[in-house]
Structure formats: C-alpha cells, structure tokens
Write a protein that holds these residues in place. Structure first.
Motif, PDB file in Angstrom:
ATOM      1  N   UNK A 246      32.898-111.199  28.507  1.00  0.00           N
ATOM      2  CA  UNK A 246      31.929-110.311  27.852  1.00  0.00           C
ATOM      3  C   UNK A 246      32.316-110.129  26.385  1.00  0.00           C
ATOM      4  N   UNK A 247      33.620-109.980  26.149  1.00  0.00           N
ATOM      5  CA  UNK A 247      34.117-109.865  24.780  1.00  0.00           C
ATOM      6  C   UNK A 247      34.089-111.228  24.089  1.00  0.00           C
ATOM      7  N   UNK A 252      35.896-112.741  20.560  1.00  0.00           N
ATOM      8  CA  UNK A 252      37.285-112.295  20.636  1.00  0.00           C
ATOM      9  C   UNK A 252      37.693-112.221  22.100  1.00  0.00           C
ATOM     10  N   UNK A 253      38.959-111.923  22.345  1.00  0.00           N
ATOM     11  CA  UNK A 253      39.466-111.809  23.705  1.00  0.00           C
ATOM     12  C   UNK A 253      40.516-110.704  23.730  1.00  0.00           C
ATOM     13  N   UNK A 350      29.844-118.636  23.340  1.00  0.00           N
ATOM     14  CA  UNK A 350      30.460-118.036  24.524  1.00  0.00           C
ATOM     15  C   UNK A 350      31.914-118.476  24.552  1.00  0.00           C
ATOM     16  N   UNK A 351      32.772-117.589  25.040  1.00  0.00           N
ATOM     17  CA  UNK A 351      34.196-117.896  25.115  1.00  0.00           C
ATOM     18  C   UNK A 351      34.784-117.283  26.380  1.00  0.00           C
ATOM     19  N   UNK A 478      33.252-127.061  28.840  1.00  0.00           N
ATOM     20  CA  UNK A 478      33.362-125.904  27.948  1.00  0.00           C
ATOM     21  C   UNK A 478      34.807-125.565  27.590  1.00  0.00           C
ATOM     22  N   UNK A 479      35.720-126.506  27.799  1.00  0.00           N
ATOM     23  CA  UNK A 479      37.134-126.203  27.578  1.00  0.00           C
ATOM     24  C   UNK A 479      37.442-125.851  26.126  1.00  0.00           C
ATOM     25  N   UNK A 480      36.651-126.379  25.192  1.00  0.00           N
ATOM     26  CA  UNK A 480      36.897-126.069  23.783  1.00  0.00           C
ATOM     27  C   UNK A 480      36.485-124.644  23.419  1.00  0.00           C
ATOM     28  N   UNK A 481      35.775-123.973  24.322  1.00  0.00           N
ATOM     29  CA  UNK A 481      35.379-122.581  24.081  1.00  0.00           C
ATOM     30  C   UNK A 481      36.453-121.588  24.511  1.00  0.00           C
ATOM     31  N   UNK A 482      37.490-122.088  25.169  1.00  0.00           N
ATOM     32  CA  UNK A 482      38.531-121.195  25.680  1.00  0.00           C
ATOM     33  C   UNK A 482      39.346-120.604  24.534  1.00  0.00           C
ATOM     34  N   UNK A 483      39.650-119.317  24.647  1.00  0.00           N
ATOM     35  CA  UNK A 483      40.535-118.644  23.695  1.00  0.00           C
ATOM     36  C   UNK A 483      41.861-118.407  24.411  1.00  0.00           C
TER      37      UNK A 483
END
Length: 550
Positions: A246-247, A252-253, A350-351, A478-483
């Motif tokens: 959601x964040x 951000x995370x 999205x992250x 979507x792995x590049x969206x991971x923080x």
C-alpha cells in the motif's frame, strides 16, 4: 563476485577494527583435534554432532518418529556416519525456543556444536558476542564445497548481518531468491459473480474492495465479508497478509532502509509516502474494506479470513497456494482465486518489499573439536540434494513414503502420499539446501509451458499447486519493482540502545492513525520525535556502514 564480496568484507574489517575496542568475550578454546578421515564419503566409526534448532508447530512426524529420531537422523548416520543429537526440541510458539536458549546462554550452560536460528535477531547477536562461537567464515572458506560457495557468491550481502569485529561469525542459511516478494491473490469467482475486472490501478482496486465488502459476494445475505485481509500485529511490511505494498503505491516502504537516490539510505517509515499510505489505510478501515481486528491479527490469523471465504483479496508470497490459501477451495464450494500484479498508485507505479536470499543463520561452537563434520553434512546436501541428478538418491525427493512416493509407476508428491510429511523440515538448516536463483527461474519457465526435464524441474512441477506457477510468473515480471531493505548489517550502537523505544513509538503512532484515534497530522510529530529519540544518529551510523559495502 566472490572477490568483490571479500573486498567488501575486508572493508568492514578495517572499519570494525577501528571502531570497536571491546571485542567478544574471551572464552578458552579447546585445542583443535586431528581432522577426521572419510571412508567412501562416510565416517567409520560414526561420529557425533550435537545441534539446536527451533521447531515449528507445522512440523509433522510419522511412524512414531520424533525430532530426535526420524528418517533424517537415520539418513545422516547411514549415509554419512554422523550421529545427530539434539539436547532438547522446543517449539517457537510464544518464543519458547528463543527463551530457553537465552536462559541457557545467561546460565553459561554448555551449548551444542551447531546452533541454527531463524528469527530473533537480537538473540543471534547475543550468541555471536558471547565469545562461544567460532569464526564461521574461515571454516566456510576452508571446508565448504564449490556448489555451496557458488550459492554464497550469488548473494554475498547475506553474510553482512553476522559480521562481528570484521569477521563472519554466522553462515547464512540460503533461501530461494524472491521467495518473499509479494503478489496479490484475488477471488476470481467473486469477480465474475459481481461483473468486475481485475484491478490494475488503486481506483479500480477500491471499486473491487467496495463491492467485495458491500455486495454480498458469498451470497449468504449478510454483510460479513471484507475486500482485503491484512495482519498488522507484528508489522505492516511483513511476510504474509502484508500491507507494505500500500505504501509501495506511494513509492516508499516502511520499516526498512531504502535507497534515497543520492547514494545514501533513508528510513522508509519517515518518508512522505508513508503519511499518504497511512491515510489510505485509515480510509479503507473506516469503510469496512479491512477487518477491524487487523491490528491484533498476526499473519496466520489474518489469512484465515481468506481461507474461510470471508475476504476477497490477500497479499503475500507466490507460494501461498501451497499453504495456506488453497484451503478456501475446501471450505467454499466453487471458490477460485488467481495471482495478479499489484495495482499501481497515483504516480502509476507499484512496489512490493523485496526479500533477501537467506532465512536464518548457522553458528558453530568454537569448542567443536571437528567442525568439518558439519560441512560434510551440509556439503552433501548442496552437492546432491539442492539440484539432484537423474538416478541419484534424491531424484524424486528426500525419502520415499514421506515427501514423495511411486504409485503405479508414477511419482506423486507429498500431498498425495499417505500421511505425507516433509523430512526437509527436520534438517539442521530447516530446508535441506537451497540455491538462491534456482527455484524462481524454474517456476517461471514452467509457467511458460516448458516441459520439466531435470529432477528439480520435475519435483517442482509435482510439489506446487498450479496457482503457484502463475504467481511466480507475476513475481518475475515485476521483480524490478521490489524495494529491498538495503541495510543488512549488524545493529548499530544507537540501535542497540534506542531501537526498541523508537520502534514502539512507530508502531503505536501508525496504529492510532489507522484506527482514527489521532489525526494524520500526528505523522509529522512522529517524524520529529523519531529523529530526536535517536533516529538521526541511527541514520548516520547506517550510512557509515553503507559506505563500507559500496
């Protein structure tokens, strides 16, 4: 890569030697014993190795076996000539294992040869700093097999949390890469019943959650369903039923150290995007999209709303169809679900939180006369089990009649074995041996229709529910969206003194905002308090560490 890791570790050594003067407690070390010889890969006569590890409540046994005597301990003795013993077997429930181990440490009781821990990072640090454990990095360099070292080279940062005064005191238990990256699972039958499309944006997600909450998707005539289930008892950014994404829609995370974009790290929970995320969660809770009990639900309790057919969306790792969410099909006639990408937020992004490639640590007692025994054990698993060959003893799994069987000439997985259980859960490292990149690459290829060829591919195909493959494909896409949490070092000096207090401040403030007990402006006051209570000092220390590994 290995040379790069060693360069980084050398840099840490130089910083640690400069910064630290106290050192680990001085404990007398027994004189090293003569290395033991193997005869055809086995110790003759058998040698003993004692160990401690936590036991989860979902670890099951069959045929009257126990933690001390089971198919795994028998295998170790028959195959390797290693007699495994554990002084006690205690569950992790209510932190019982960690409490007992901490009491043993404080009472200066004799500890076993090997201590293997998942969770309670503070206890790991206490053990490392007790002076009772060996420089595991030196032993790893000396005894680990090439396969195990190659796994390590793919994830060198996993060693950082177990550094102490420049040395590697713990061996990370390597896990599959992306194993904790989140995807969204949604009730497909509810979408069809209500004439809805899969949500791709936050606005579309709100429309779906509102319908799942207010349009009686389960058809029982009661307003007793939720759009989304989350568990906030332990954390927002957690391992299942999590809300970190959601964040992530606000770039951000929370609860971790993120890349600031200028070569430094910043704490996610004090960034402006978290304020927006908290306001969003407050809004969703007030409208009934989230369960009112979310604040006291842990991950498993929150998941029960989905499996009971009372929540339409759950977010977590790709493997959840294996456990626990497929139970919704047993509990609700006609229930179907699918994995989809996380919806994008106001900025079109999205992250999800990015997971590491380890899950626990192995510590080796400095008084263990022959530490090479442990490496004989773990090397064998890496060389023979992690990616088995055709015709090998682990071609179909660990043990026939346990995690696989052959019925009418066909190999079946644990779920189809009578009283099937996983002996991997009995191993010292909890999962046998894992090569970080192997699983996700395999799942993604199989999801695209590749026919399984190797034993690992065939076993992966058998062991996983169909929805797992689709979910893995979503993760890879979507792995590049991971923080990812960029701080993987040991606790800084200020963290040791003040982190518990400022973590409590964060948890209490966020909960009050989400539940509407205070206004959203309280977030700004929280940021100011966080900085003054030690957050600024921690930020400086974290970035000093970051310089040493980049």
């Amino acid at each position: 890569m290995y040379r790069k890791m060693m360069t980084a570790l050398l840099a840490i050594t130089m910083v640690a030697v400069t910064a630290c003067s106290s050192g680990a407690k001085e404990e007398p070390t027994k004189e090293a014993a003569t290395p033991l010889a193997l005869q055809d890969g086995k110790y003759e006569p058998a040698v003993q190795m004692s160990y401690l590890r936590a036991w989860n409540d979902d670890t099951k046994f069959k045929n009257g076996e126990t933690a001390q005597n089971n198919v795994h301990t028998k295998w170790a003795k028959e195959r390797l000539g290693i007699d495994l013993t554990t002084p006690w077997a205690v569950s992790v429930t209510n932190d019982a294992f960690y409490t007992k181990l901490r009491l043993s440490l404080s009472a200066n009781e004799e500890l076993p040869d090997i201590v293997s821990i998942r969770g309670d990072y503070n206890l790991v640090r206490e053990l490392i700093e007790s002076g009772k454990f060996a420089n595991a990095g030196e032993l790893f360099d000396q005894y680990a097999s090439d396969t195990w070292k190659q796994a390590s080279e793919s994830a060198p940062e996993e060693w950082y949390p177990y550094m102490y005064e420049g040395e590697r005191y713990g061996i990370p238990i390597f896990d599959y890469a992306y194993n904790g990256d989140s995807v969204m699972f949604i009730r497909e039958d509810w979408l069809k019943k209500l004439g809805l499309e899969e949500p791709k944006t936050m606005d579309e997600l709100v429309t779906v959650m509102d319908a799942f909450t207010n349009q009686d998707p389960d058809g029982n005539g009661k307003k007793d369903t939720y759009g989304l289930t989350v568990g906030m008892k332990n954390a927002l950014n957690t391992w299942m039923t999590e809300s970190g994404w959601i964040f992530g829609m606000y770039n951000t995370m929370p609860g971790q150290w993120n890349d600031a974009g200028d070569g430094t790290l910043q704490y996610g929970s004090i960034q402006p995007g978290v304020k927006e995320g908290l306001a969003t969660m407050k809004d969703w809770l007030s409208k009934g999209y989230l369960p009112k009990e979310a604040g006291v639900y842990d991950e498993i309790k929150a998941a029960e709303l989905f499996t009971a057919g009372k929540a339409g969306i759950i977010v977590g790792p790709h493997w959840m169809p294996n456990w626990p969410i497929d139970d919704v099909k047993k509990n609700v006639d006609g229930a179907t679900y699918k994995a989809i990408a996380l919806p994008t937020g106001p900025t079109g992004e999205s992250h999800q939180h990015g997971s590491g490639a380890s899950n626990g640590v192995v510590l080796i007692n400095k008084d263990m006369a022959n530490p090479e025994i442990f490496f004989t054990y773990q090397n064998y698993l890496f060389d023979n089990f992690a990616n088995p060959e055709v015709g090998s003893e682990f071609e179909h799994g660990f043990a026939q009649g346990y995690d696989y069987d052959i019925v009418d000439g066909k190999v079946v997985g644990e779920a189809e074995v009578k009283d099937g259980v996983s002996p991997l859960k009995y191993t010292i490292t909890y999962d046998g041996a894992r090569i970080p990149n192997l699983m996700m690459d395999t799942l993604a290829e199989l999801a695209k229709g590749k026919e399984p060829e190797t034993p690992f591919e065939k076993n992966t195909k058998i062991a996983n529910k169909p929805e797992v493959f689709t979910a893995a494909e979503v993760v890879v896409a979507n792995k590049d969206n991971a923080i990812k949490n960029k701080f993987t070092g040991a606790p800084t000096e200020t963290m040791k003194m003040k982190k518990d207090a400022i973590d409590k401040l964060e948890k209490d403030t966020f909960s009050k905002i989400i539940y509407g007990q205070v206004g959203i402006e309280e977030f700004d006051a929280f940021v100011t308090k966080w900085k003054s209570m030690g957050g600024d000092d921690i930020t400086a220390e974290v970035n000093e560490w970051y310089k040493t590994v980049n």
